[in-house]
Design an enzyme around this catalytic site. Sequence first.
Site, PDB file in Angstrom:
ATOM      1  N   THR A   1      -0.502  21.869  -1.596  1.00  0.00           N
ATOM      2  CA  THR A   1      -1.400  22.016  -2.636  1.00  0.00           C
ATOM      3  C   THR A   1      -0.514  21.881  -4.146  1.00  0.00           C
ATOM      4  O   THR A   1      -1.402  21.388  -4.871  1.00  0.00           O
ATOM      5  CB  THR A   1      -1.847  23.333  -2.843  1.00  0.00           C
ATOM      6  OG1 THR A   1      -0.750  24.469  -2.546  1.00  0.00           O
ATOM      7  CG2 THR A   1      -2.804  23.370  -1.686  1.00  0.00           C
TER       8      THR A   1
ATOM      9  N   ARG B   1       8.905  25.805  -1.876  1.00  0.00           N
ATOM     10  CA  ARG B   1       9.792  26.447  -1.164  1.00  0.00           C
ATOM     11  C   ARG B   1      10.826  25.556  -0.666  1.00  0.00           C
ATOM     12  O   ARG B   1      10.443  24.343  -0.301  1.00  0.00           O
ATOM     13  CB  ARG B   1       9.314  27.175   0.163  1.00  0.00           C
ATOM     14  CG  ARG B   1       8.466  28.300   0.026  1.00  0.00           C
ATOM     15  CD  ARG B   1       9.227  29.406  -0.724  1.00  0.00           C
ATOM     16  NE  ARG B   1       9.914  30.128   0.276  1.00  0.00           N
ATOM     17  CZ  ARG B   1       9.793  31.126   0.917  1.00  0.00           C
ATOM     18  NH1 ARG B   1       8.941  32.101   0.501  1.00  0.00           N
ATOM     19  NH2 ARG B   1      10.533  31.771   1.619  1.00  0.00           N
TER      20      ARG B   1
ATOM     21  N   LYS C   1      -2.068  20.147  -7.774  1.00  0.00           N
ATOM     22  CA  LYS C   1      -1.939  20.684  -9.039  1.00  0.00           C
ATOM     23  C   LYS C   1      -1.339  19.788 -10.188  1.00  0.00           C
ATOM     24  O   LYS C   1      -1.590  19.626 -11.129  1.00  0.00           O
ATOM     25  CB  LYS C   1      -1.174  21.703  -8.911  1.00  0.00           C
ATOM     26  CG  LYS C   1      -1.779  23.060  -8.260  1.00  0.00           C
ATOM     27  CD  LYS C   1      -0.883  24.140  -7.743  1.00  0.00           C
ATOM     28  CE  LYS C   1      -1.395  25.111  -6.659  1.00  0.00           C
ATOM     29  NZ  LYS C   1      -0.556  25.902  -5.987  1.00  0.00           N
TER      30      LYS C   1
HETATM   31  C1  26V Z   1       4.680  31.836   8.273  1.00  0.00           C
HETATM   32  C2  26V Z   1       5.189  32.726   8.708  1.00  0.00           C
HETATM   33  C3  26V Z   1       5.722  33.026   9.845  1.00  0.00           C
HETATM   34  C4  26V Z   1       6.066  34.339  10.291  1.00  0.00           C
HETATM   35  C5  26V Z   1       6.956  35.092   9.174  1.00  0.00           C
HETATM   36  C6  26V Z   1       5.990  35.259   7.961  1.00  0.00           C
HETATM   37  C7  26V Z   1       5.370  33.975   7.608  1.00  0.00           C
HETATM   38  C8  26V Z   1       4.936  33.767   6.572  1.00  0.00           C
HETATM   39  C9  26V Z   1       3.903  32.704   6.093  1.00  0.00           C
HETATM   40  C10 26V Z   1       3.884  31.969   7.080  1.00  0.00           C
HETATM   41  C11 26V Z   1       3.069  30.654   6.446  1.00  0.00           C
HETATM   42  C12 26V Z   1       3.518  29.117   6.885  1.00  0.00           C
HETATM   43  C13 26V Z   1       2.536  28.490   6.703  1.00  0.00           C
HETATM   44  C14 26V Z   1       2.306  27.774   5.334  1.00  0.00           C
HETATM   45  O1  26V Z   1       2.488  28.410   4.256  1.00  0.00           O
HETATM   46  N1  26V Z   1       1.689  26.621   5.579  1.00  0.00           N
HETATM   47  C15 26V Z   1       1.396  26.160   4.226  1.00  0.00           C
HETATM   48  O2  26V Z   1       0.073  26.320   3.967  1.00  0.00           O
HETATM   49  C16 26V Z   1      -0.438  25.650   2.845  1.00  0.00           C
HETATM   50  C17 26V Z   1      -2.232  26.051   2.775  1.00  0.00           C
HETATM   51  O3  26V Z   1      -2.746  25.412   3.709  1.00  0.00           O
HETATM   52  C18 26V Z   1      -0.355  24.092   2.804  1.00  0.00           C
HETATM   53  O4  26V Z   1      -0.689  23.503   1.932  1.00  0.00           O
HETATM   54  C19 26V Z   1       1.240  23.858   3.150  1.00  0.00           C
HETATM   55  O5  26V Z   1       1.274  22.321   3.648  1.00  0.00           O
HETATM   56  C20 26V Z   1       1.628  24.677   4.313  1.00  0.00           C
HETATM   57  O6  26V Z   1       2.970  24.445   4.602  1.00  0.00           O
END
Ligand code: 26V
Length: 821
Positions: free
Chosen positions: A664, A557, A668
Site C-alpha cells: 500500500t 518493514r 501512497k
Molecule cells: C502476521 C503475523 C504473524 C503472527 C505474528 C503476528 C503477526 C502480525 C501481523 C502479521 C501480518 C502479516 C501480513 C501482512 O501484514 N500483510 C500485508 O498486508 C498488506 C495489506 O493487505 C499488504 O499490502 C502487504 O503486501 C502484506 O504484506
Amino acid sequence: MDMVHDYDPTPLSCDKDALKESIRDGLIHIVGKDPLNATRRDWLQAVSYAARERIIERRMYTKRLFNQEQVKRVYYLSMEYLIGRMLVNSLMNLGFYENCKDALKEMGVDLHEIVGLESDAALGNGGLGRLAACILDSLATQCLPGYGYGIRYEFGMFHQHLEDGEQVEHPDNWLRYGNPWEFPRPEKIYPVHFYGYVVEHRERGVTRHHWEDGEEVIAMAYDHPTPGFGNKNVNNLRLWAAKATRDFDLDYFNEGDYIRAVQEKIESETISMVLYPNDATAVGRELRLKQEYFFVSASIQDILARHLELGYSLGELPNKVAIQLNDTHPAIAIAELMRLLVDQHHLPWQKAWNITCGVFSYTNHTLMPEALETWPVHLMERVLPRHMQIIYEINFHFLNEVRHNFPGDNAIVQRLSIIDESNGRQVRMAHLAVVGSHMVNGVAALHTQLLKKNLFRDFHRLWPERFVSITNGITPRLWLNQANPGLRDLINEHIGEDWLMDLQQLNKLEPLIDNPGFRERFQQVKRRNKERLADMIKEEMGLTVSPDAMFDVQIKRIHEYKRQLLNVLHIISYYNRIRDGRAGEQAPRVSIFAGKAAPSYVRAKQIIHLINDVADVVNHDPMVAGKQQVAFIPNYDVSSASVIIPAADLSEQISTAGTEASGTGNMKLALNGAMTIGTLDGANIEIRQAVGEENIFIFGLNADEVDHLRAEGYRPRDYYDSNEELRQALDMIRDGFFSPSEPGRYRDLVQNLLEVDTFMVLADYESYIREQERVDELYRDQDAWTRRAMLNTARMGYFSIDRTVAEYAEKVWGIVPEGWN
Ligand code: 26V
C-alpha cells in the site's frame, strides 16, 4: 427520521469563538491548568477535548440513526490498527481545522507547533494494520455502518533507535499522558474464559457442553469514535483492555496472602499489555493465542448482545451482521460464535453453522508460509478446550463434504483438513477461516490468483464461488490531503475538492501536464516537500542532504522478501561507478530507507546494520560528495511516513515477484507523484495498468519466471560469476569494506546470497541496475520526469480505499450507506 431529531441535544457550535471558549474551558476544567502557565502539551490536550466533545455528539446521532433504520452492520475484527496521530485528522474530518487554528492563534498558540507532541497510536505492525485504519476512515466517510474491534494495547509498536548502526527497541508508552480520544466504558464488560475442562451431559435427549473451571479475565471496552470526512457521520472503534475479574482474589485475602492476590491481578491484565512486533512469522506463543481469543470473545459477545437488544432473532444474524476477519488472527471467532449459538443459545448444530458461515468472511494478507498461523492441538486443547472440540466437529462435517465431492481421494482430505497431521498436530487457522466464511478475498489481483493456484488450490476446486479479489486502497484524506498540503492546495485550485470523496476526479489533472506553469508549481511543491524532509533528516540524524538530488525511497518493514539488499547492491554499484569515473553525468541521489525489523529476525536486523555501515562509508567519502548519500531514518511510523512520502522522487517496490500480497506504500508514493521502480508483484501490476507502462519502471522476473527458475534449480553463484559489478559489490560486503572494525560481519550474509538466495536478489540484479539507469536518464530531463510524475498522481484514483470498501460492501458484506447531514 423523527426520533433522531426529537432527542437532539443542542449541538456545540464549531465557529471560532465557540471553539475558543471550549478550549479555554477544557484547559481549566479538564486539564486543570491556568492559561497563564499552560505548557504546549496542556494546550494540545485542551484542543483535543474541544474536538472530542463535538465528535461524541455526532456519534450519538449516528448511532440513533443506525438503530432506527435497522441497518445491517459490518464488524471489522483486527488485531491491529495503525492509526497514527488523531488531532489533525479529527479537525479536518469535522471540517473545523481552520477555525481551530484561528481560535488558538488568538490565544497565542500555534496549532502547527503542538500537533507534533501527540503520540502516534501505533497499534499495528505495518500494512495490515494501516489498511484497517484506512478502512475505518472510509466506512465513516461513506456513511457505512461499520465498527472496528481490536485490542487496546498498553504498549504499541516499539520505538526504534539506532545505536552504532544497529536497531535497538524501546517500549512505546503511548498512553503516558492520557488519551483524550478514548471513552472508557467500565459498564461494557464481558468475561473471557481460559483453560479448564468440558463437561458433557444429556438434557431432554440432547448433549450439552459446559466449560468449567479455569480462569476468567474481564474485557472492558474503550470506545474510539471515528469521524467521517465531509459528513457528520461518526462510527466507532471498540478496543478491549484486560482487567482482573475481581480486583483481588478473596481467597488469597482470606489466607492472608495479599501480595499473591495483587500478582494474579497483574498477570491477568498482561493479556492486552503489548503488541507482538512480528509481522511475517507466526509466533506460536500461548500469550498470543490468549490475545486473539480475548478480543474475539469479547467482540462476539458484544455483537450478539447488541443484536438481541435491538430485538432481532438469532436466525436473522446474517441479515443484520457481517463480520470481516482481518487475516486469520481473529479466526477463532468462528468457533466462538458456534460455541455461543450451540452451548448458550441451544441452537442445533446445522442451524448454527449456516448462521456462522453467513456472517463471516476472511481476508488473506500473505502467502509467506512462515506467516501462516497454526496452533499446536495440545496448546489449543489446554487453553480453549471447548473450542478444540468445536473445531474437530466443524472438521468432521467439512471432511464429509470433501469425501462426498472427491470420492476415494484421501490425499485431498489430508490436504484440506483443518488439522495438519503431518508435523505434530496443528490447527490450520487459514483452513478454519475458509471453511467458516462465505467469502474469502485476496488483496490484489495477482495475490488472489496465486491464492487460488497455490495456498487454497483445493479449496478453490471445492468452492470456486467463494473467492474474490479486492485490491487494497489508501485514504486520500490522510495520504494526500493531510500529508501533502502543498499538492492538495495546488490540486484544489485547479479541480476543486471533489477528489477527496471521489479520487477518480484526479484524472481532471491530466490535461494540465501540458501547462508549463502547472508543471512548475508541481515541481515547486515537490521541492518544498524535499526541503521539509531534509530538515527532518538534519534534525533527527544530524545529516545534511541536498534537496537537489533525487530522493530514492524505500520505506517498509525490513524483510528479505522485500529485498532492501537489492537496493543496497545498487547503491554500492553506483558508488563504485562514481569512484572509478564510470558514473558519467548521473544525477545525484539520496537513498532513503526507513523501517523496523522484528526483534527476533536476526537477518533483518543485520540488513539494517549493513545499510547503516554502507551509509557511513558513502556519506564520508569525499570522492562521492555531492553525488551520493544514504540515510536510514530511524523509527518509521505513520507520522514520519507523512513527511517522507510527499518528498519522494522514486519509490522502491522491488519484492521478489509473487511475495508481496499487495503493498500500500506503493500507492501512497505514486499518489504523491513519485515514480515507481518495481517488480511485477502485488498491486504494482495494477498500478502499471493504471498509470501506463511508460510511467513506471518495471524490471526483473515475473511470478511465473520465479517459479520456473526455482523448479529448474536456481544457482545464485552463476550470476556472481558472470557479472563483474555484482561480484565487486558482494566481495566488498563480504570482505569488510563497509565494516572495517569487524571484517567478518557480513560473511554469512553474503555466503547465504551466493548459496541460497531464497528471494533471488542476484537473479534480478542486472535487470534492476539497467532499469535504474533508465530512471537516472529520465530524471535528468526534469520536465519529462515531472510530466510522468504528474500522470502518476492523476491516474491513481482507482487506489482510493473508498473504491476498496465499496467493493467489500457490495460483494462481501451486503451493507448500504445510511447517511444524514
Ligand atoms: C502476521 C503475523 C504473524 C503472527 C505474528 C503476528 C503477526 C502480525 C501481523 C502479521 C501480518 C502479516 C501480513 C501482512 O501484514 N500483510 C500485508 O498486508 C498488506 C495489506 O493487505 C499488504 O499490502 C502487504 O503486501 C502484506 O504484506
